[in-house]
Each structure stands twice: as structure tokens, then as C-alpha cells.
Design a protein around this motif. Structure first.
Motif, short mmCIF file in Angstrom:
data_model
loop_
_atom_site.label_atom_id
_atom_site.label_comp_id
_atom_site.label_asym_id
_atom_site.label_seq_id
_atom_site.Cartn_x
_atom_site.Cartn_y
_atom_site.Cartn_z
N GLU A 1 -15.06 -38.22 -61.70
CA GLU A 1 -16.12 -39.19 -62.00
C GLU A 1 -16.35 -40.12 -60.82
OE1 GLU A 1 -19.25 -40.79 -63.65
OE2 GLU A 1 -18.18 -39.08 -64.51
N PHE A 2 -15.30 -40.55 -60.17
CA PHE A 2 -15.42 -41.40 -58.98
C PHE A 2 -16.16 -40.67 -57.87
CE2 PHE A 2 -13.76 -43.08 -54.96
CZ PHE A 2 -14.19 -44.41 -55.07
N ALA A 3 -15.80 -39.40 -57.62
CA ALA A 3 -16.45 -38.60 -56.57
C ALA A 3 -17.92 -38.37 -56.90
CB ALA A 3 -15.72 -37.27 -56.41
N LEU A 4 -18.23 -38.11 -58.16
CA LEU A 4 -19.62 -37.88 -58.54
C LEU A 4 -20.46 -39.15 -58.38
CD1 LEU A 4 -19.19 -35.64 -61.71
CD2 LEU A 4 -19.72 -34.93 -59.37
N ARG A 5 -19.88 -40.29 -58.72
CA ARG A 5 -20.60 -41.55 -58.52
C ARG A 5 -20.88 -41.77 -57.03
NH1 ARG A 5 -17.12 -44.37 -62.48
NH2 ARG A 5 -15.95 -44.97 -60.64
N ALA A 6 -19.89 -41.47 -56.19
CA ALA A 6 -20.07 -41.63 -54.74
C ALA A 6 -21.17 -40.69 -54.23
CB ALA A 6 -18.75 -41.35 -54.02
N ASP B 1 -29.09 -35.72 -60.86
CA ASP B 1 -28.74 -35.13 -62.16
C ASP B 1 -27.87 -33.89 -61.98
OD1 ASP B 1 -30.16 -37.09 -63.48
OD2 ASP B 1 -31.91 -35.83 -63.87
N ALA B 2 -28.22 -33.04 -61.02
CA ALA B 2 -27.44 -31.83 -60.77
C ALA B 2 -26.02 -32.19 -60.35
CB ALA B 2 -28.12 -30.96 -59.71
N ILE B 3 -25.89 -33.19 -59.51
CA ILE B 3 -24.57 -33.65 -59.08
C ILE B 3 -23.78 -34.16 -60.28
CG2 ILE B 3 -23.35 -35.42 -57.74
CD1 ILE B 3 -25.67 -35.11 -55.66
N GLY B 4 -24.45 -34.89 -61.16
CA GLY B 4 -23.80 -35.44 -62.34
C GLY B 4 -23.28 -34.38 -63.29
N ASN B 5 -23.81 -33.17 -63.19
CA ASN B 5 -23.39 -32.08 -64.07
C ASN B 5 -22.22 -31.27 -63.53
OD1 ASN B 5 -25.26 -32.59 -66.11
ND2 ASN B 5 -26.86 -31.48 -65.01
N ILE B 6 -21.71 -31.62 -62.35
CA ILE B 6 -20.56 -30.90 -61.80
C ILE B 6 -19.35 -31.18 -62.69
CG2 ILE B 6 -18.96 -30.71 -59.85
CD1 ILE B 6 -21.31 -31.50 -58.02
N GLY B 7 -18.66 -30.14 -63.06
CA GLY B 7 -17.49 -30.30 -63.92
C GLY B 7 -16.22 -29.81 -63.25
N VAL B 8 -15.12 -30.05 -63.92
CA VAL B 8 -13.82 -29.60 -63.43
C VAL B 8 -13.74 -28.09 -63.63
CG1 VAL B 8 -11.34 -29.78 -63.77
CG2 VAL B 8 -12.77 -31.81 -63.97
N GLY B 9 -13.26 -27.40 -62.58
CA GLY B 9 -13.12 -25.96 -62.66
C GLY B 9 -11.68 -25.51 -62.49
N GLY B 10 -11.50 -24.30 -62.13
CA GLY B 10 -10.19 -23.71 -61.97
C GLY B 10 -9.58 -23.98 -60.62
N GLY B 11 -9.13 -23.67 -59.72
CA GLY B 11 -8.43 -23.95 -58.48
C GLY B 11 -9.16 -24.93 -57.58
N THR B 12 -8.69 -25.01 -56.40
CA THR B 12 -9.33 -25.86 -55.40
C THR B 12 -9.33 -25.12 -54.08
OG1 THR B 12 -8.44 -27.80 -56.52
CG2 THR B 12 -9.32 -28.15 -54.34
N LEU C 1 -15.80 -34.53 -50.55
CA LEU C 1 -15.17 -35.34 -51.58
C LEU C 1 -14.15 -34.46 -52.28
CD1 LEU C 1 -18.35 -37.07 -53.03
CD2 LEU C 1 -16.77 -37.96 -51.32
N THR C 2 -12.90 -34.82 -52.16
CA THR C 2 -11.82 -34.01 -52.70
C THR C 2 -10.63 -34.89 -53.05
OG1 THR C 2 -10.29 -32.17 -52.23
CG2 THR C 2 -11.01 -33.50 -50.36
N ASP C 3 -9.74 -34.35 -53.85
CA ASP C 3 -8.50 -35.09 -54.14
C ASP C 3 -7.46 -34.85 -53.07
OD1 ASP C 3 -7.58 -32.54 -54.64
OD2 ASP C 3 -7.16 -32.89 -56.76
N GLY C 4 -7.83 -34.09 -52.03
CA GLY C 4 -6.93 -33.85 -50.91
C GLY C 4 -6.13 -32.57 -51.01
N ARG C 5 -6.25 -31.89 -52.13
CA ARG C 5 -5.53 -30.63 -52.30
C ARG C 5 -6.50 -29.47 -52.14
NH1 ARG C 5 -2.68 -32.30 -57.87
NH2 ARG C 5 -1.82 -34.25 -57.12
N SER C 6 -6.02 -28.40 -51.53
CA SER C 6 -6.85 -27.20 -51.38
C SER C 6 -5.96 -26.01 -51.10
CB SER C 6 -7.83 -27.37 -50.22
OG SER C 6 -8.59 -26.18 -50.06
N ASN C 7 -6.50 -24.86 -51.41
CA ASN C 7 -5.85 -23.63 -50.96
C ASN C 7 -5.90 -23.61 -49.44
OD1 ASN C 7 -5.59 -22.94 -53.65
ND2 ASN C 7 -7.31 -21.53 -53.64
N PRO C 8 -5.06 -22.84 -48.80
CA PRO C 8 -5.04 -22.80 -47.33
C PRO C 8 -6.36 -22.30 -46.73
CG PRO C 8 -3.09 -21.72 -48.23
CD PRO C 8 -4.01 -22.00 -49.38
N GLY C 9 -6.62 -22.74 -45.54
CA GLY C 9 -7.78 -22.32 -44.77
C GLY C 9 -7.64 -22.89 -43.37
N ASP C 10 -8.41 -22.37 -42.43
CA ASP C 10 -8.34 -22.85 -41.06
C ASP C 10 -9.29 -24.04 -40.89
OD1 ASP C 10 -7.95 -23.25 -38.39
OD2 ASP C 10 -8.29 -21.16 -37.81
N PHE C 11 -8.91 -25.16 -41.46
CA PHE C 11 -9.75 -26.35 -41.45
C PHE C 11 -9.95 -26.90 -40.05
CE2 PHE C 11 -7.91 -26.16 -45.72
CZ PHE C 11 -9.06 -26.21 -46.47
#
Length: 110
Positions: free
Chosen positions: A4-9, A49-60, A86-96
Motif C-alpha cells: 500500500e505504501f509503494a502504491l501510494r508513492a 487507477d491501474a497502479i492502485g489495482n496492483i496486488g500481492v502475487g507469488g515470488g519476487t 519500488l520493492t521491499d528489497g528482496r528479489s530472486n537473483p539477477g545481474d542487477f
């Protein structure tokens, strides 16, 4: 609460943009999904509105979403290009680091 905080931002960013600005929004969980395809912001309310409809999903899995953003912005003719993550800081590996280097070479800020 974090989502909710990320969506508001994100919605707050939309209201600061002009109709001539481009906006694209990619949500990600196990795969990236364009919630707002990259284009001129002709209808900011619809984008918010589209951003506001983003929901929690399965992995990151953030890296594929960064690749999508990089590809779309590389093709864009915009003079200034930015990626906001905008993330909680967790993610699957990748070459960021490599993704960040490619963005820097293309003058895309993140």
C-alpha cells in the motif's frame, strides 16, 4: 502495508507528470506484467487507477522487470529516461549490476 505504501508513492508520481511525459508501470512477482504500457500520459487518472489495482502475487523476481523497462526505454524517443523501482528489497537473483551499467550507458537513471 508495504504494498500500500509503494502504491501510494507510485500514484503520487503520476500526478506530478505532464500530459507530454511518458509513463510505464511494470508490476512483478514471478514474472513482469505491464500494468501501464509505456506511452504518453494522456489519462493520468486511468494510470493511477491501474497502479492502485496492483496486488500481492507469488515470488519476487525483479530482474526480468528491469530488463523489460530497459528494452522499452531504449526504444523510447524521450529525452530523459528514469526507472523507479519500488520493492521491499528482496528479489530472486539477477545481474542487477550489469543492468545498471547498461542503463547508465543509455543515459537511463534508476
Amino acid at each position: 502495508e508495504k504494498l500500500e505504501f509503494a502504491l501510494r508513492a507510485a500514484r503520487g508520481v503520476v500526478v506530478t507528470l505532464r500530459p507530454t511525459d511518458e509513463l510505464g508501470v511494470i508490476a512483478f512477482d514471478t514474472s513482469p506484467e505491464w500494468v501501464v504500457p509505456l506511452r504518453r500520459l494522456s489519462r493520468p487518472e486511468a494510470a493511477a487507477d491501474a497502479i492502485g489495482n496492483i496486488g500481492v502475487g507469488g515470488g519476487t523476481s525483479m530482474y526480468p522487470a528491469l530488463e523489460e523497462a530497459l528494452n522499452a526505454l531504449t526504444a523510447s524517443k524521450a529525452s530523459m529516461k528514469h526507472v523507479l523501482v519500488l520493492t521491499d528489497g528482496r528479489s530472486n537473483p539477477g545481474d542487477f549490476e550489469e543492468a545498471a551499467r547498461r542503463m547508465k550507458r543509455r543515459r537511463i537513471t534508476m
